[in-house]
Design a protein around this motif. Structure first.
Motif, PDB file in Angstrom:
ATOM      1  N   LEU A  90       0.813  -1.215   0.000  1.00 32.21           N
ATOM      2  CA  LEU A  90       0.000   0.000   0.000  1.00 32.21           C
ATOM      3  C   LEU A  90       0.847   1.266   0.000  1.00 32.21           C
ATOM      4  O   LEU A  90       0.325   2.366   0.148  1.00 32.21           O
ATOM      5  N   GLY A  91       2.155   1.107  -0.166  1.00 31.26           N
ATOM      6  CA  GLY A  91       3.036   2.271  -0.198  1.00 31.26           C
ATOM      7  C   GLY A  91       3.403   2.811   1.156  1.00 31.26           C
ATOM      8  O   GLY A  91       3.855   3.953   1.274  1.00 31.26           O
ATOM      9  N   TRP A  92       3.228   2.011   2.196  1.00 31.11           N
ATOM     10  CA  TRP A  92       3.508   2.468   3.558  1.00 31.11           C
ATOM     11  C   TRP A  92       4.821   1.931   4.101  1.00 31.11           C
ATOM     12  O   TRP A  92       5.089   2.024   5.296  1.00 31.11           O
ATOM     13  N   GLY A  93       5.659   1.373   3.254  1.00 33.99           N
ATOM     14  CA  GLY A  93       6.870   0.732   3.730  1.00 33.99           C
ATOM     15  C   GLY A  93       7.810   1.646   4.481  1.00 33.99           C
ATOM     16  O   GLY A  93       8.554   1.211   5.361  1.00 33.99           O
ATOM     17  N   ARG A  94       7.809   2.937   4.167  1.00 34.39           N
ATOM     18  CA  ARG A  94       8.735   3.881   4.801  1.00 34.39           C
ATOM     19  C   ARG A  94       8.205   4.444   6.118  1.00 34.39           C
ATOM     20  O   ARG A  94       8.881   5.227   6.776  1.00 34.39           O
ATOM     21  N   ARG A  95       6.997   4.069   6.490  1.00 33.87           N
ATOM     22  CA  ARG A  95       6.410   4.635   7.705  1.00 33.87           C
ATOM     23  C   ARG A  95       6.870   3.929   8.976  1.00 33.87           C
ATOM     24  O   ARG A  95       6.609   4.402  10.060  1.00 33.87           O
ATOM     25  N   GLY A  96       7.500   2.793   8.847  1.00 36.47           N
ATOM     26  CA  GLY A  96       7.930   2.054  10.028  1.00 36.47           C
ATOM     27  C   GLY A  96       9.362   1.602   9.895  1.00 36.47           C
ATOM     28  O   GLY A  96       9.822   1.263   8.810  1.00 36.47           O
ATOM     29  N   ALA A  97      10.103   1.648  10.997  1.00 33.91           N
ATOM     30  CA  ALA A  97      11.486   1.204  11.005  1.00 33.91           C
ATOM     31  C   ALA A  97      11.534  -0.274  11.358  1.00 33.91           C
ATOM     32  O   ALA A  97      10.825  -0.727  12.252  1.00 33.91           O
ATOM     33  N   LEU A  98      12.397  -1.021  10.676  1.00 29.78           N
ATOM     34  CA  LEU A  98      12.501  -2.458  10.913  1.00 29.78           C
ATOM     35  C   LEU A  98      13.548  -2.804  11.955  1.00 29.78           C
ATOM     36  O   LEU A  98      13.652  -3.953  12.363  1.00 29.78           O
ATOM     37  N   THR A  99      14.320  -1.812  12.381  1.00 34.57           N
ATOM     38  CA  THR A  99      15.423  -2.112  13.297  1.00 34.57           C
ATOM     39  C   THR A  99      15.292  -1.442  14.659  1.00 34.57           C
ATOM     40  O   THR A  99      15.993  -1.816  15.592  1.00 34.57           O
ATOM     41  N   SER A 100      14.404  -0.462  14.801  1.00 37.05           N
ATOM     42  CA  SER A 100      14.364   0.299  16.055  1.00 37.05           C
ATOM     43  C   SER A 100      13.678  -0.446  17.191  1.00 37.05           C
ATOM     44  O   SER A 100      13.984  -0.219  18.358  1.00 37.05           O
ATOM     45  N   HIS A 101      12.732  -1.329  16.879  1.00 40.23           N
ATOM     46  CA  HIS A 101      12.016  -2.053  17.918  1.00 40.23           C
ATOM     47  C   HIS A 101      11.394  -3.317  17.332  1.00 40.23           C
ATOM     48  O   HIS A 101      11.300  -3.467  16.111  1.00 40.23           O
ATOM     49  N   ASP A 102      10.982  -4.191  18.228  1.00 39.44           N
ATOM     50  CA  ASP A 102      10.378  -5.446  17.798  1.00 39.44           C
ATOM     51  C   ASP A 102       8.869  -5.290  17.670  1.00 39.44           C
ATOM     52  O   ASP A 102       8.255  -4.497  18.393  1.00 39.44           O
ATOM     53  N   PHE A 103       8.274  -6.021  16.740  1.00 37.03           N
ATOM     54  CA  PHE A 103       6.823  -6.023  16.591  1.00 37.03           C
ATOM     55  C   PHE A 103       6.428  -7.256  15.811  1.00 37.03           C
ATOM     56  O   PHE A 103       7.255  -7.876  15.119  1.00 37.03           O
ATOM     57  N   ILE A 104       5.180  -7.639  15.912  1.00 35.05           N
ATOM     58  CA  ILE A 104       4.686  -8.818  15.208  1.00 35.05           C
ATOM     59  C   ILE A 104       4.775  -8.598  13.700  1.00 35.05           C
ATOM     60  O   ILE A 104       4.284  -7.591  13.186  1.00 35.05           O
ATOM     61  N   GLY A 105       5.411  -9.508  13.022  1.00 35.61           N
ATOM     62  CA  GLY A 105       5.534  -9.406  11.572  1.00 35.61           C
ATOM     63  C   GLY A 105       6.818  -8.769  11.089  1.00 35.61           C
ATOM     64  O   GLY A 105       7.047  -8.685   9.880  1.00 35.61           O
ATOM     65  N   ARG A 106       7.691  -8.334  12.027  1.00 35.98           N
ATOM     66  CA  ARG A 106       8.912  -7.639  11.603  1.00 35.98           C
ATOM     67  C   ARG A 106       9.808  -8.526  10.753  1.00 35.98           C
ATOM     68  O   ARG A 106      10.351  -8.082   9.728  1.00 35.98           O
ATOM     69  N   ASP A 107       9.960  -9.795  11.146  1.00 35.62           N
ATOM     70  CA  ASP A 107      10.839 -10.700  10.396  1.00 35.62           C
ATOM     71  C   ASP A 107      10.338 -10.876   8.967  1.00 35.62           C
ATOM     72  O   ASP A 107      11.134 -10.926   8.014  1.00 35.62           O
ATOM     73  N   ALA A 108       9.020 -10.982   8.804  1.00 34.06           N
ATOM     74  CA  ALA A 108       8.454 -11.147   7.461  1.00 34.06           C
ATOM     75  C   ALA A 108       8.704  -9.910   6.607  1.00 34.06           C
ATOM     76  O   ALA A 108       9.040 -10.016   5.417  1.00 34.06           O
ATOM     77  N   LEU A 109       8.557  -8.717   7.198  1.00 35.42           N
ATOM     78  CA  LEU A 109       8.789  -7.482   6.450  1.00 35.42           C
ATOM     79  C   LEU A 109      10.267  -7.302   6.125  1.00 35.42           C
ATOM     80  O   LEU A 109      10.623  -6.803   5.047  1.00 35.42           O
ATOM     81  N   ALA A 110      11.143  -7.716   7.058  1.00 32.36           N
ATOM     82  CA  ALA A 110      12.580  -7.623   6.795  1.00 32.36           C
ATOM     83  C   ALA A 110      12.973  -8.549   5.658  1.00 32.36           C
ATOM     84  O   ALA A 110      13.786  -8.193   4.794  1.00 32.36           O
ATOM     85  N   ALA A 111      12.404  -9.755   5.646  1.00 36.85           N
ATOM     86  CA  ALA A 111      12.697 -10.693   4.560  1.00 36.85           C
ATOM     87  C   ALA A 111      12.194 -10.156   3.232  1.00 36.85           C
ATOM     88  O   ALA A 111      12.862 -10.303   2.191  1.00 36.85           O
ATOM     89  N   GLU A 112      11.030  -9.542   3.256  1.00 43.31           N
ATOM     90  CA  GLU A 112      10.480  -8.958   2.035  1.00 43.31           C
ATOM     91  C   GLU A 112      11.390  -7.859   1.504  1.00 43.31           C
ATOM     92  O   GLU A 112      11.665  -7.775   0.295  1.00 43.31           O
ATOM     93  N   ALA A 113      11.875  -6.993   2.415  1.00 44.54           N
ATOM     94  CA  ALA A 113      12.768  -5.911   2.006  1.00 44.54           C
ATOM     95  C   ALA A 113      14.066  -6.463   1.413  1.00 44.54           C
ATOM     96  O   ALA A 113      14.593  -5.919   0.432  1.00 44.54           O
ATOM     97  N   ALA A 114      14.580  -7.554   1.996  1.00 43.70           N
ATOM     98  CA  ALA A 114      15.817  -8.155   1.503  1.00 43.70           C
ATOM     99  C   ALA A 114      15.647  -8.744   0.112  1.00 43.70           C
ATOM    100  O   ALA A 114      16.625  -8.865  -0.642  1.00 43.70           O
TER     101      ALA A 114
END
Length: 236
Positions: A90-114
């Motif tokens: 939805l174009g919201w990828g830049r609204r959240g940091a993947l490294t500053s804190h933990d949250f549900i789904g972070r690993d999936a989003l990090a893998a997607e970014a990679a």
């Protein structure tokens, strides 16, 4: 241009009345929900319960998020999760940091970014004027009747298949007539390889079991009209 006002529900009517009265001399107009949803699509804003569902919909006690009954359209999901959208889609990828804190789904989003980002992107569609006009004209001719188009749009969720050479490549939502653009438009979550502006696709119009039609459309960038959300109104 529009604004959202947030505050106590106890003061809502008084504030609404005050705003309308204060704006009268400046030409303020009350246009209603249909106008709001048209502006959302022109601006490229995906709306919860209309263009996608959050994962919380499957949790006990989750509120009903479809505002007007069950979604219709040519895209019929086999599971509710097909209504879900990742933030990056939805174009919201830049609204959240993947490294500053933990949250549900972070690993999936990090893998997607990679892997280069989401496999699907949110884009706009310009529907072919000739095909849309022919659809309206069919209501006054002979032969099977396709589902009509509400003007300027349906209030509620409607999802239609997007095709290339007959193969599904995405989903169109919120088909809308834009007076500003003088054409029919919609949002579309589409395979990223096809998300470039100018890509030619077709939209399968009509519910299953009806006289469905394939209508031509062209992928376009978002927003579909000038973005004035950061305008300094004091300079107008």
């Amino acid at each position: 241009m529009g604004y959202e006002l947030h505050g106590s529900a106890d003061d809502a009517n008084a504030i609404w009345t005050a705003v309308v009265e204060a704006g009268t001399e400046h030409g303020i107009r009350q246009l209603g929900m249909r106008s709001q949803f048209v502006a959302h699509i022109e601006a490229g804003i995906a709306t919860v319960g209309i263009d996608y569902l959050p994962s919380s919909i499957i949790t006990p006690g989750a509120p009903k998020l479809f505002p007007r009954g069950i979604p219709d359209g040519s895209s019929i999901p086999t599971d509710v999760t097909e209504y879900f959208r990742r933030p990056g889609e939805l174009g919201w990828g830049r609204r959240g940091a993947l490294t500053s804190h933990d949250f549900i789904g972070r690993d999936a989003l990090a893998a997607e970014a990679a892997e280069g980002g989401p496999a699907r992107h949110l884009a706009g569609l310009h529907w072919n004027n000739e095909d849309v006009i022919a659809l309206f004209a069919s209501q006054f001719g002979d032969g099977p009747l396709p589902d009509p188009m509400e003007m300027p749009r349906k209030i509620g969720a409607s999802l239609d298949q997007v095709l290339v050479d007959g193969d599904p490549v995405g989903v169109s939502t919120s088909r809308t007539y834009s007076t500003h653009l003088r054409r029919t438009i919609s949002l579309c979550v589409i395979d990223r390889d096809l998300a470039a502006p100018g890509t030619e696709v077709t939209v399968l119009w009509g519910n299953p079991g009806t006289a469905q039609r394939e209508l031509r459309a062209t992928v376009t960038s978002l927003p579909m009209k000038e973005d004035r959300r950061r305008t300094d109104v004091s300079t107008l």
